[in-house]
Design a protein around this motif. Structure first.
Motif, short mmCIF file in Angstrom:
data_model
loop_
_atom_site.label_atom_id
_atom_site.label_comp_id
_atom_site.label_asym_id
_atom_site.label_seq_id
_atom_site.Cartn_x
_atom_site.Cartn_y
_atom_site.Cartn_z
N GLU A 74 0.86 -1.18 0.00
CA GLU A 74 0.00 0.00 0.00
C GLU A 74 0.90 1.23 0.00
O GLU A 74 0.85 2.06 -0.89
N ILE A 75 1.75 1.30 1.01
CA ILE A 75 2.74 2.38 1.09
C ILE A 75 4.07 1.72 1.39
O ILE A 75 4.25 1.10 2.44
N SER A 76 4.98 1.83 0.44
CA SER A 76 6.25 1.09 0.56
C SER A 76 6.94 1.36 1.89
O SER A 76 7.50 0.46 2.50
N GLY A 77 6.90 2.62 2.34
CA GLY A 77 7.62 3.01 3.55
C GLY A 77 6.92 2.60 4.84
O GLY A 77 7.48 2.78 5.92
N HIS A 299 2.80 1.19 -7.55
CA HIS A 299 2.02 2.43 -7.63
C HIS A 299 1.87 2.94 -9.05
O HIS A 299 0.96 3.70 -9.35
N ARG A 378 -9.41 6.40 -5.45
CA ARG A 378 -9.13 7.35 -4.38
C ARG A 378 -8.61 8.70 -4.92
O ARG A 378 -9.00 9.77 -4.45
N TRP B 358 3.95 8.71 -6.88
CA TRP B 358 3.21 8.83 -5.61
C TRP B 358 3.35 7.56 -4.77
O TRP B 358 3.86 6.53 -5.22
N GLY B 359 2.90 7.68 -3.53
CA GLY B 359 2.55 6.54 -2.70
C GLY B 359 3.65 5.76 -2.04
O GLY B 359 3.37 4.87 -1.24
N VAL B 360 4.90 6.06 -2.35
CA VAL B 360 5.97 5.28 -1.76
C VAL B 360 6.08 5.58 -0.26
O VAL B 360 6.46 4.73 0.53
N LYS B 361 5.69 6.81 0.11
CA LYS B 361 5.65 7.20 1.52
C LYS B 361 4.25 7.70 1.82
O LYS B 361 3.55 8.15 0.92
N TYR B 365 0.85 10.05 -0.33
CA TYR B 365 -0.32 9.20 -0.59
C TYR B 365 -1.46 9.96 -1.25
O TYR B 365 -2.30 9.38 -1.91
#
Lengths: 403, 488
Positions: A74-77, A299, A378, B358-361, B365
Motif C-alpha cells: 500500500e505504502i512502501s515506507g 504504484h 481514491r 506517488w505513494g511510496v511514503k 499518498y
C-alpha cells in the motif's frame, strides 16, 4: 453481479485490435458470462442483448503487466503495509504472494482506469523469494495462485554470485532427490538435506519442469549460465529484468526462454547492467525471443502503455509494443484466454478514444470478465473533493463520491 | 556569454575582504604598523570561491569559436506568452545566443553558417529541471559514488552538491539526449538543511564548476516531513524524531543565522575603531560555513528550495519563512500543493512536482494526476521536476501526461501552459528566466528540435543545442561522454 454476467452484451462498431490477426473496423464483440462469445464484423446480435455503441473507438485486450507488486504494497515506507518479502530467510520457496494479496488495495483501481486488467504479482528478496501469482484486477480470486517460482541471481553485498548460483543448483538437485525418496525422507531414513521440507516441496515441480522459474538476473555471464543450466535440466525459464539479455539473444531464443523487461532501463545502473540499452526489446524480438514489457512497479503500473510507447520510440512497431503488454505476457505466463480477443477468451478488454499508447487518448471503458469497471478511485475522489477550493468547509469541497 | 564569479556582489566582496583581513590579523602578521592617519586600508578582494570558468580546461561558451546556425522548416513552440507558437518557423543562433527567429522563408544564409532542416518537426527551448541528483547520485549506483546526502547532522547548510558532482555520470548525456539543457543539482533530503545546490548547463565537462550557469544563484535545500525524522529519530534516536523537532531545529538555526548576519553587518559597518586616536582594525566575527549560507539566504542571494509533500507542512514552511524574512522559491515534490493552490498562487511560490509519482511514503499518498493542471488554472507557478535519472530522459512525456490528465478532467489550461512546466516556469524557479526557458531573442541558444510534437509518446529529439553548441545529434554516431562507458 451474477445477473449482470448472465446478460449478453454486444459492443458494436469498434476498431477491434484482437491481437489475433489484423485489426478490424466496424467490429462487434459479444460477451456473456465473462467470456467472449464472438468477435467479428457481421455478427447477429441476439434480441435480448444489451447493446453498447463503440462509435469507432479502439478496443484492445486488457493490458497485462507481467511483473508488479500490486496488492502487496500500500505504502512502501510503511512496513506493515508492505508484504513483498517473506522475511523468513534466503530460501523462501514456500512463500506465496497469494496469501498476502489485498484485492481491496487503493492502488488497484488507480492502475485499472489506465487499461491494466491483469497483473503478475511477484515476491522479492532473498535467493528464492517465493511463488508469484496472477490476478485480474476485478476481484480477490487469482487466475493462477502459483504461476512460478521467483529467484534472484547476480551481484550481492556479501558472497559471490557464483556461490549463490551454486546454492540454487544444489537446491534443485536436492528437491529432485527428495522427490525420488519422499518415503525414506518421511521415515527419517534419508540423509540430511540442507533445505527444509517446505522449501523442497515448493521447488520440486519447478525442478521437474512442470512450473515456471522466474529468474531476476541482469549480467550477461549470469544469463548465459542460468540459460545453459535451464536447458540441461529442462527448466521452464523466464528471465526478468535481463538488462544484458540482448547480448545472448540467440542463446535465449534457442533455449525457448522468454524475457520480461523494462524498456526505459538504458543506463549502466550497476555492475550487472553495464550493457543496458533502450532497444533491447527489439533486439530480442528480432532474434525470436518472446518479450513482455513491464513497469516493475506497484504504484505506477498505470505507466504500462507509456512504457510500451517508449519501446516504439526505439524501434518496436506499434503492434509489437501492444503485443508486449497483451498477448506476449499472457503466453509467457501461460494464461488461458488472456491477452487476445476471440471466441472463448476471457472478456477482459479496454475501449480507447484513440491510439492506446498516446497520452492524448483516454480509456473510455474497462471490462474485466465481462464486467464494466468503475472509474472511481481514491485519487479521483480527492480531485473531485478539491475541484473547487472551499477553505472554510470542514473538508474543503463538495460531497465525496464513493470509491 | 559572460562568466563571472557567482554571487560576488559588493557586500559579499566586503565580507570576503573581512575574512581575508581576519585571517591576516589572527595569524599575527601584516598591518603591524597601524596607520596614523584616519584612512581606510584598501580592501583586498578574496572571493569565497575561485572565479568560475577561468581555470584551465573549464568550459566558457565565449571562448569557443562558434559558427552561426540556422534551423528552419519547424513549428516553434516558444514557451513565450507573447507569441506561443510560430508555424513554418526558423531560428538563428549566433555566438551562443538566439539572434533572430520568425516565420516564412528562412533568411539568407550567412557566411560560414550551418543550416539544419527540421523537416516539419517541432522546436522548443531546452528543457529545465529544478530537481536533479545527476552527478551526486550517479550511475553506476555504488556507495562509493553516492554523495548526495551528508547525513551526519540534520543541519549541513554549508555543504555543496557541486563539490560532490561527478561529471562522468552517464546520466548526463542521456538527459541531454532527452532535450534537457539546464538542471539544478541538489543535495538529498536526509537533512533539514541539506546544503547548497547549483544550477548547471549540461555541457560535457571535466568538473562541475565549468558547467555552472553563469550568474545563477545557489540554492539552499531544505527538507520537511518523513526523511529527516526517519534518518535521525528512527535511525539514531537523535533530533529530529518528530516534525516538532524538525521545526524546532529549523527555527533555532534561523535564529543563529540572524545573529550571525547581524554580527557581520555590524562589523562591516565598522571594521575599524579608534583606539587612543589610532584607527585599528576590528577583529571580524568567526566564520561559520552553515550560518554563512543561511545569512546569504537572508540577504536574498541564495534561493530556498524546500522538499515538502504535505499541504499543512508547506503552510508551516511559509510561516517560518515569513518569521525570518526569507522567500521560498519553490516547494519540491509537493504532491498536496493542489490543496493550497490559492495560497501558493497568492504568495508566488512555485511548485516543482511530478506528473504521477506517488505513494511510496505516506506523505505522498494524496497525490493526484491533476496537481500541475490545477495549480496552473489557479495562477500558481507550476513546474514539472524529475528527481530521477529515468524521468529526466522524458520530461516532455511527463508534461504531456499531466496536461492531458488535466484537460480530460475539465481543468482549464493550454498546451502552451504545459510546455512552460518544463521550460519557462522552472527557469523562473531557478531565477534564470531572463536567460533561458523560452525562445526569445537574446536568450541562450538552448534549443531542442523534435521529430514530432513533443507531447507525443513517440517524439524524439533530433538535435539539442546548448549555448549554440550541438550537444546531441540523432544522425551522428554516438560517442559516449562518460569515460566510464568507454572500453566496457
Amino acid at each position: 453481479m451474477t445477473l449482470l454476467m448472465a446478460l449478453t452484451i454486444a459492443l458494436v462498431g469498434g476498431e477491434i485490435h484482437t491481437m489475433d490477426g489484423a485489426p478490424m473496423t466496424q467490429g462487434t464483440i459479444l460477451i456473456k458470462n465473462g467470456q467472449i462469445l464472438a468477435v467479428g464484423q457481421d455478427l447477429v446480435i441476439p434480441a435480448d442483448a444489451d447493446v453498447v455503441q463503440l462509435d469507432g473507438a479502439i478496443v484492445t485486450p486488457g493490458l497485462i503487466d507481467a511483473w508488479t507488486q500490486l496488492g502487496l504494497v500500500e505504502i512502501s515506507g510503511v512496513d506493515a503495509s508492505n508484504d513483498t518479502r517473506s522475511g523468513l530467510g534466503d530460501l523462501s520457496a514456500f512463500h506465496r504472494v497469494v496469501d498476502s494479496f489485498n484485492a481491496d488495495s487503493s492502488l488497484i483501481p488507480i492502475q485499472r482506469v489506465h487499461g491494466v486488467t491483469t497483473v503478475l504479482v511477484a515476491p522479492s528478496g532473498g535467493l528464492v523469494s517465493g511463488a508469484a501469482a496472477v490476478f485480474d484486477l476485478g476481484g480477490p480470486v487469482p487466475i493462477s495462485p502459483d504461476v512460478g517460482l521467483v529467484v534472484g541471481l547476480g551481484g550481492q553485498r556479501d558472497g559471490s554470485r557464483g556461490s549463490r548460483f551454486w546454492r540454487l543448483r544444489a537446491l534443485f538437485e536436492e528437491a529432485l532427490n527428495y522427490g525420488k525418496n519422499k518415503m525414506l525422507f518421511e521415515r527419517n531414513q534419508y540423509r540430511n538435506l540442507f533445505a527444509s521440507r517446505l522449501n523442497l516441496e515448493a521447488v520440486l515441480p519447478v525442478a521437474q519442469g512442470k512450473k515456471r522459474l522466474f529468474v531476476r538476473v541482469n549480467r550477461r555471464a549470469d544469463i548465459r549460465a542460468v540459460v545453459d543450466w535451464a536447458v540441461l535440466n529442462q527448466i521452464k525459464l523466464v528471465l526478468v529484468g535481463a538488462r544484458e539479455a540482448w547480448l545472448e539473444a540467440a542463446r535465449i531464443a534457442e533455449a525457448g526462454a522468454s524475457v520480461i523487461l523494462d524498456p526505459t532501463a538504458n543506463a549502466p545502473s550497476n555492475f550487472d547492467s553495464i550493457q543496458s540499452r533502450a532497444d533491447a526489446a527489439k533486439l530480442l524480438l528480432d532474434a525470436g525471443v518472446p518479450v513482455a514489457i513491464s513497469t516493475f512497479s506497484a504504484h505506477n503500473v498505470r505507466k504500462l502503455r507509456q512504457w510500451a510507447g517508449n519501446a516504439v520510440r526505439v524501434g518496436l512497431t506499434q503492434r509489437q509494443a501492444l503485443e508486449a503488454i497483451t498477448r506476449r505476457p499472457s503466453e509467457i505466463l501461460g494464461l488461458d484466454g488472456h491477452g487476445l480477443l476471440r471466441k472463448g477468451a476471457v472478456a477482459n478488454f479496454v475501449v480507447w478514444s484513440g491510439d492506446p499508447l498516446e497520452f492524448e487518448s483516454t480509456v473510455k471503458a474497462v471490462y474485466i470478465r465481462g464486467v464494466h469497471q468503475t472509474k472511481l478511485h481514491r485519487q479521483r475522489v480527492l480531485f473531485e473533493r478539491y475541484r473547487k477550493l472551499n477553505p472554510s468547509s470542514s473538508h474543503n469541497g463538495s460531497e465525496d463520491a464513493q470509491p | 556569454m559572460v562568466t563571472r564569479p557567482l554571487g560576488l556582489s559588493s557586500s559579499i566582496r566586503s565580507l570576503a575582504s573581512g575574512i581575508c583581513l581576519g585571517l591576516i590579523l589572527c595569524s599575527g602578521c601584516g598591518l603591524s604598523t597601524p596607520s596614523t592617519k584616519a584612512k581606510k586600508p584598501k580592501p583586498v578582494v578574496v572571493p569565497f570561491q575561485p572565479p568560475i570558468a577561468k581555470e584551465p580546461g573549464a568550459f566558457d561558451a565565449q571562448s569557443v569559436q562558434q559558427d552561426s546556425i540556422l534551423i528552419y522548416n519547424a513549428t516553434l513552440l516558444t514557451a513565450d506568452d507573447a507569441r506561443p507558437q510560430i508555424e513554418g518557423g526558423w531560428i538563428r543562433i549566433n555566438n551562443g545566443l538566439i539572434e533572430a527567429l520568425g516565420s516564412g522563408r528562412a533568411p539568407k544564409i550567412m557566411k560560414g553558417e550551418r543550416r539544419f532542416d527540421a523537416k516539419h518537426g517541432f522546436l522548443t527551448p531546452g528543457l529545465v529541471d529544478t530537481h536533479s541528483h545527476l552527478g551526486v547520485y550517479p550511475s553506476p549506483h555504488v556507495w562509493a559514488h553516492s554523495d548526495g546526502n551528508e547525513m551526519t547532522n540534520p543541519i549541513t547548510a554549508g555543504i555543496r552538491a557541486e563539490e560532490a558532482f561527478w561529471p562522468q555520470d552517464p546520466g548526463i548525456e542521456r538527459a541531454v539526449a532527452g532535450g534537457v539543457t539546464t538542471i539544478q543539482i541538489l543535495p538529498g533530503s536526509g537533512n533539514l538543511m541539506g546544503g547548497r545546490g547549483a544550477v548547471l548547463k549540461l555541457h560535457p565537462s571535466r568538473e562541475s564548476r565549468a558547467m555552472r550557469f553563469p550568474g545563477a544563484a545557489d540554492a539552499l535545500k531544505m527538507a520537511c516531513g518523513e526523511n529527516p525524522k526517519r534518518v535521525y529519530g528512527k535511525g539514531r534516536r537523535a533530533m529530529p524524531m518528530s516534525r516538532m523537532g524538525s521545526l524546532f531545529l529549523m527555527r533555532k538555526t534561523w535564529i543563529a543565522a540572524r545573529r550571525y548576519k547581524l554580527a557581520w553587518d555590524t562589523w562591516r559597518k565598522n571594521p575599524e575603531k579608534m583606539v587612543s586616536g589610532v584607527l585599528m582594525p576590528v577583529k571580524p566575527p568567526k566564520r561559520d560555513l552553515n550560518l554563512e549560507t543561511l545569512a546569504m539566504v537572508l540577504e536574498g542571494k541564495i534561493n530556498v528550495h524546500v522538499h515538502c509533500y504535505r499541504a499543512d507542512e508547506m503552510l508551516l514552511q511559509l510561516k517560518l519563512a515569513k518569521e525570518f524574512g526569507y522567500k521560498i522559491k519553490s516547494f519540491h515534490h509537493a504532491v498536496e500543493a493542489y490543496k493550497i493552490r490559492d495560497v501558493l498562487a497568492r504568495e508566488g511560490v512555485s511548485v516543482s512536482t511530478w506528473a504521477d509519482w506517488w505513494g511510496v511514503k505516506i506523505e505522498a499518498y494524496d497525490a493526484i494526476e491533476q496537481n500541475l493542471a490545477l495549480l496552473t488554472e489557479s495562477g500558481a507557478i507550476a513546474v514539472l521536476h524529475t528527481d530521477s535519472e529515468e524521468g529526466i530522459q522524458r520530461m516532455n512525456q511527463e508534461a504531456a501526461k499531466a496536461y492531458w490528465a488535466g484537460v480530460h478532467s475539465g481543468v482549464q489550461l493550454s498546451e502552451h501552459d504545459a510546455l512552460k512546466w518544463i521550460t519557462y516556469n522552472p527557469a523562473v524557479a531557478l531565477g534564470v528566466a531572463e536567460k533561458v526557458g523560452s525562445l526569445v531573442i537574446g536568450k541562450h541558444g538552448d534549443i531542442v528540435v523534435w521529430d514530432r510534437h513533443p507531447f507525443s509518446v513517440y517524439a524524439k529529439p533530433q538535435l539539442v543545442l546548448i549555448d549554440g553548441l550541438i550537444r546531441f545529434n540523432s544522425t551522428e554516431k554516438r560517442i559516449p561522454w562518460s569515460d566510464f562507458e568507454v572500453g566496457q
